[in-house]
Scaffold this motif. Structure first.
Motif, PDB file in Angstrom:
ATOM      1  N   GLY A  51       0.867  -0.809   0.162  1.00  0.00           N
ATOM      2  CA  GLY A  51      -0.086   0.048   0.098  1.00  0.00           C
ATOM      3  C   GLY A  51       0.720   1.500   0.143  1.00  0.00           C
ATOM      4  O   GLY A  51       2.074   0.839   0.116  1.00  0.00           O
ATOM      5  N   ASP A  52       0.162   2.283   0.195  1.00  0.00           N
ATOM      6  CA  ASP A  52       0.803   3.889  -0.239  1.00  0.00           C
ATOM      7  C   ASP A  52       0.257   4.821   1.283  1.00  0.00           C
ATOM      8  O   ASP A  52      -0.924   4.516   0.453  1.00  0.00           O
ATOM      9  N   VAL A  53       0.916   5.331   1.867  1.00  0.00           N
ATOM     10  CA  VAL A  53       0.500   6.229   2.880  1.00  0.00           C
ATOM     11  C   VAL A  53      -0.008   7.104   1.933  1.00  0.00           C
ATOM     12  O   VAL A  53      -1.210   8.787   2.494  1.00  0.00           O
ATOM     13  N   ARG A  86      14.006  17.935  -3.350  1.00  0.00           N
ATOM     14  CA  ARG A  86      13.080  16.861  -3.030  1.00  0.00           C
ATOM     15  C   ARG A  86      11.688  16.941  -2.195  1.00  0.00           C
ATOM     16  O   ARG A  86      10.219  16.407  -1.356  1.00  0.00           O
ATOM     17  N   GLY A  87      11.279  18.897  -2.093  1.00  0.00           N
ATOM     18  CA  GLY A  87      10.525  19.364  -1.198  1.00  0.00           C
ATOM     19  C   GLY A  87       9.463  18.836  -1.369  1.00  0.00           C
ATOM     20  O   GLY A  87       8.421  18.742  -0.287  1.00  0.00           O
ATOM     21  N   ALA A  88       8.236  19.130  -2.211  1.00  0.00           N
ATOM     22  CA  ALA A  88       7.086  18.848  -3.142  1.00  0.00           C
ATOM     23  C   ALA A  88       7.024  17.261  -2.587  1.00  0.00           C
ATOM     24  O   ALA A  88       5.844  16.979  -2.045  1.00  0.00           O
ATOM     25  N   GLU A  89       7.947  16.779  -2.922  1.00  0.00           N
ATOM     26  CA  GLU A  89       7.560  15.028  -2.369  1.00  0.00           C
ATOM     27  C   GLU A  89       7.998  14.565  -0.746  1.00  0.00           C
ATOM     28  O   GLU A  89       6.821  13.720  -0.907  1.00  0.00           O
ATOM     29  N   MET A  90       8.247  15.194  -0.369  1.00  0.00           N
ATOM     30  CA  MET A  90       8.752  14.952   1.184  1.00  0.00           C
ATOM     31  C   MET A  90       7.116  16.022   1.307  1.00  0.00           C
ATOM     32  O   MET A  90       6.935  15.440   2.732  1.00  0.00           O
ATOM     33  N   GLN A  91       6.844  16.780   1.090  1.00  0.00           N
ATOM     34  CA  GLN A  91       5.146  17.786   1.489  1.00  0.00           C
ATOM     35  C   GLN A  91       4.281  16.469   1.029  1.00  0.00           C
ATOM     36  O   GLN A  91       3.555  15.958   2.323  1.00  0.00           O
ATOM     37  N   ARG A  92       4.340  15.538   0.035  1.00  0.00           N
ATOM     38  CA  ARG A  92       3.428  14.434   0.307  1.00  0.00           C
ATOM     39  C   ARG A  92       3.435  13.424   0.774  1.00  0.00           C
ATOM     40  O   ARG A  92       2.179  12.987   1.634  1.00  0.00           O
ATOM     41  N   GLY A 144      15.018  23.814   6.906  1.00  0.00           N
ATOM     42  CA  GLY A 144      15.482  22.164   5.158  1.00  0.00           C
ATOM     43  C   GLY A 144      14.058  21.816   5.863  1.00  0.00           C
ATOM     44  O   GLY A 144      12.912  21.906   6.688  1.00  0.00           O
ATOM     45  N   ASP A 145      13.914  21.770   3.985  1.00  0.00           N
ATOM     46  CA  ASP A 145      12.345  20.919   3.930  1.00  0.00           C
ATOM     47  C   ASP A 145      11.611  19.673   4.545  1.00  0.00           C
ATOM     48  O   ASP A 145      11.367  19.726   5.072  1.00  0.00           O
ATOM     49  N   TYR A 146      12.825  18.887   4.401  1.00  0.00           N
ATOM     50  CA  TYR A 146      12.986  17.792   5.384  1.00  0.00           C
ATOM     51  C   TYR A 146      12.181  18.022   7.174  1.00  0.00           C
ATOM     52  O   TYR A 146      11.383  17.347   8.418  1.00  0.00           O
ATOM     53  N   ALA A 147      12.877  18.907   7.495  1.00  0.00           N
ATOM     54  CA  ALA A 147      12.787  19.368   9.037  1.00  0.00           C
ATOM     55  C   ALA A 147      11.385  20.022   8.969  1.00  0.00           C
ATOM     56  O   ALA A 147      10.718  20.102   9.942  1.00  0.00           O
ATOM     57  N   LYS A 148      11.209  21.385   8.027  1.00  0.00           N
ATOM     58  CA  LYS A 148       9.653  21.379   8.214  1.00  0.00           C
ATOM     59  C   LYS A 148       8.470  20.297   7.314  1.00  0.00           C
ATOM     60  O   LYS A 148       7.337  21.131   8.354  1.00  0.00           O
ATOM     61  N   THR A 149       8.745  19.048   6.393  1.00  0.00           N
ATOM     62  CA  THR A 149       7.704  18.685   6.924  1.00  0.00           C
ATOM     63  C   THR A 149       7.156  17.586   8.105  1.00  0.00           C
ATOM     64  O   THR A 149       6.220  17.278   8.245  1.00  0.00           O
ATOM     65  N   LYS A 150       8.382  17.178   8.973  1.00  0.00           N
ATOM     66  CA  LYS A 150       8.510  16.270  10.207  1.00  0.00           C
ATOM     67  C   LYS A 150       7.758  17.286  11.241  1.00  0.00           C
ATOM     68  O   LYS A 150       7.012  16.674  11.782  1.00  0.00           O
ATOM     69  N   ALA A 151       8.039  18.829  11.544  1.00  0.00           N
ATOM     70  CA  ALA A 151       6.819  20.063  12.225  1.00  0.00           C
ATOM     71  C   ALA A 151       5.885  19.753  12.204  1.00  0.00           C
ATOM     72  O   ALA A 151       5.130  19.621  12.505  1.00  0.00           O
ATOM     73  N   ALA A 152       5.176  19.927  10.745  1.00  0.00           N
ATOM     74  CA  ALA A 152       4.017  20.713  10.123  1.00  0.00           C
ATOM     75  C   ALA A 152       3.084  18.692  10.362  1.00  0.00           C
ATOM     76  O   ALA A 152       2.192  18.580  10.728  1.00  0.00           O
ATOM     77  N   ALA A 153       4.456  17.679   9.632  1.00  0.00           N
ATOM     78  CA  ALA A 153       3.332  16.523  10.651  1.00  0.00           C
ATOM     79  C   ALA A 153       3.452  15.324  12.068  1.00  0.00           C
ATOM     80  O   ALA A 153       2.398  15.718  12.261  1.00  0.00           O
ATOM     81  N   THR A 154       3.673  16.532  12.654  1.00  0.00           N
ATOM     82  CA  THR A 154       4.602  15.781  14.367  1.00  0.00           C
ATOM     83  C   THR A 154       3.050  17.046  15.098  1.00  0.00           C
ATOM     84  O   THR A 154       2.377  17.054  15.572  1.00  0.00           O
ATOM     85  N   ALA A 155       3.232  18.928  14.355  1.00  0.00           N
ATOM     86  CA  ALA A 155       1.938  19.203  15.030  1.00  0.00           C
ATOM     87  C   ALA A 155       0.749  18.992  14.265  1.00  0.00           C
ATOM     88  O   ALA A 155      -0.584  19.110  15.404  1.00  0.00           O
ATOM     89  N   ALA A 156      -0.294  18.445  13.485  1.00  0.00           N
ATOM     90  CA  ALA A 156      -0.916  16.960  13.289  1.00  0.00           C
ATOM     91  C   ALA A 156      -1.244  16.413  14.135  1.00  0.00           C
ATOM     92  O   ALA A 156      -2.219  15.916  14.204  1.00  0.00           O
ATOM     93  N   VAL A 157      -0.115  14.897  14.397  1.00  0.00           N
ATOM     94  CA  VAL A 157      -0.727  14.817  15.474  1.00  0.00           C
ATOM     95  C   VAL A 157      -0.303  14.506  16.223  1.00  0.00           C
ATOM     96  O   VAL A 157      -1.544  14.235  17.289  1.00  0.00           O
ATOM     97  N   LEU A 158      -0.024  15.756  17.123  1.00  0.00           N
ATOM     98  CA  LEU A 158      -0.473  16.134  18.678  1.00  0.00           C
ATOM     99  C   LEU A 158      -1.824  16.847  18.288  1.00  0.00           C
ATOM    100  O   LEU A 158      -2.390  17.141  19.681  1.00  0.00           O
ATOM    101  N   ALA A 159      -2.317  17.536  16.905  1.00  0.00           N
ATOM    102  CA  ALA A 159      -3.821  18.703  17.417  1.00  0.00           C
ATOM    103  C   ALA A 159      -4.368  17.169  16.946  1.00  0.00           C
ATOM    104  O   ALA A 159      -5.489  17.592  17.392  1.00  0.00           O
ATOM    105  N   ALA A 160      -4.364  16.360  15.963  1.00  0.00           N
ATOM    106  CA  ALA A 160      -5.629  15.297  16.482  1.00  0.00           C
ATOM    107  C   ALA A 160      -5.532  14.271  18.064  1.00  0.00           C
ATOM    108  O   ALA A 160      -6.402  14.135  18.469  1.00  0.00           O
ATOM    109  N   ALA A 161      -4.423  13.872  18.934  1.00  0.00           N
ATOM    110  CA  ALA A 161      -4.209  13.787  20.339  1.00  0.00           C
ATOM    111  C   ALA A 161      -5.398  14.895  20.716  1.00  0.00           C
ATOM    112  O   ALA A 161      -6.156  14.510  21.632  1.00  0.00           O
TER     113      ALA A 161
END
Length: 337
Positions: A51-53, A86-92, A144-161
């Protein structure tokens, strides 16, 4: 461990951390399923689901037949990139894929989510002391793109929590260790040094952690972590010269010239060109050099206190990585005979 009642679902099960996690769960006798990308389950190995996330419809098969069981999703799937291309790909994948995993867990009440973030998501705050856990994550506060995408995803997880999802976040530092299927930049650094392909050392350092300790930390977070909390899974800070000295002690090699970061930055285009000629990814990029001079010291006291997390010494990690690389090279040579 609740072996008869709990099923672990590991996304990114073909990656370095994901594959080691699966081995750990197998050794513990746990019930597990691993999500791999389409085409990665050659031979139809049992326990793996393709599968694919980024494609939500492909994720439902992970939950087939799990009604009435406790389900823990350990979300390791993501892209780590230091090239800046690969900023756009990491965002996706890193952000959009995590949003899909959150929605999947919310659609199956009672599911616990362990999100594998990164210490790169933690804002430096201008301090030179060890960085500790925070709940403040925003792309604009990191570099950096990697750090930015991980920060955004972490914020989303904590908001869901905060909205009711049973979710825990772990932040590994620079992952190193054996059994890497490919893609790990630090394992490539060790391999390039052993193979005489690393032209120079850079005057900088970071925190390095064993992949096996991170896997154990993820399982501990799944079983004992408090919902809505973050846990840093770091190891030991070391200069790159110290890391390579340990590699030299375990597998041989020559002492390399040590470049100041400003000079390495000036030489980065040439080093990148040399790497590309060999068909390899460049290791010294603008982002990686920034990382080596940023605050790379992290405190894992909270994980030790609440999860029983105790990372091994860096020497053991380097030794086992070198031995694994040597065995892999020997196996590849024998298979080519």
């Amino acid at each position: 461990m609740e072996q008869t009642q709990t099923t672990f679902l590991v996304t990114g099960a073909a990656g370095h951390l994901g594959s080691v996690l699966v081995r750990r769960l197998q050794r513990l006798g746990a019930d597990w399923r691993g999500l791999v990308l389409p085409g990665q389950n050659a031979g139809g190995r049992p326990g793996f689901v393709e599968g694919d996330v980024t494609a939500p419809a492909t994720l439902e098969a992970l939950f087939d037949g799990l009604a009435g069981r406790r389900v823990i999703v350990i979300h390791t799937a993501g892209i780590v990139d230091i090239s800046g291309l690969r900023g756009a790909e990491m965002q996706r994948v890193n952000v959009g894929g995590t949003a899909n995993v959150i929605a999947l867990c919310q659609a199956h009440p009672g599911t616990r989510l362990v999100y594998v973030s990164s210490v790169h998501a933690i804002p430096e705050r201008g301090t030179h002391g060890p960085l500790c856990e925070t709940r403040e994550f925003a792309p604009e506060r990191v570099i950096g793109d990697y750090a930015k995408t991980k920060a955004a995803a972490t914020a989303a997880v904590l908001a869901a929590a905060d909205a009711g999802l049973d979710a825990v976040v772990v932040h590994p530092s620079g992952i190193l260790g054996p059994n890497s299927p490919g893609g790990n930049h630090l394992v490539q650094l060790v391999a390039d040094y052993l193979g005489g392909r690393l032209p120079a050392c850079v005057d900088g350092g970071y925190d390095f952690v064993d992949v096996r300790d991170v896997a154990d930390g993820c399982i501990a977070a799944a079983l004992r972590g408090r919902s809505g909390e973050c846990y840093i899974l770091s190891g030991r800070y070391a200069h790159i010269s110290t890391l390579l000295q340990l590699v030299r002690g375990a597998g041989g090699g020559h002492r390399l010239p040590e470049l100041p970061v400003w000079l390495a930055g000036a030489a980065a285009p040439l080093l990148s060109s040399l790497a590309k000629r060999r068909g390899e990814r460049p290791l010294y990029t603008r982002y990686s050099l920034y990382t080596l001079v940023s605050n790379g010291r992290f405190c894992h006291d909270k994980a030790t206190r609440e999860l029983g997390y105790h990372p091994r010494g860096l020497w053991r990690t380097v030794r086992d990585t070198v031995r694994w690389l040597q065995r892999s090279a020997l196996s590849a040579g024998e298979s080519g005979l």
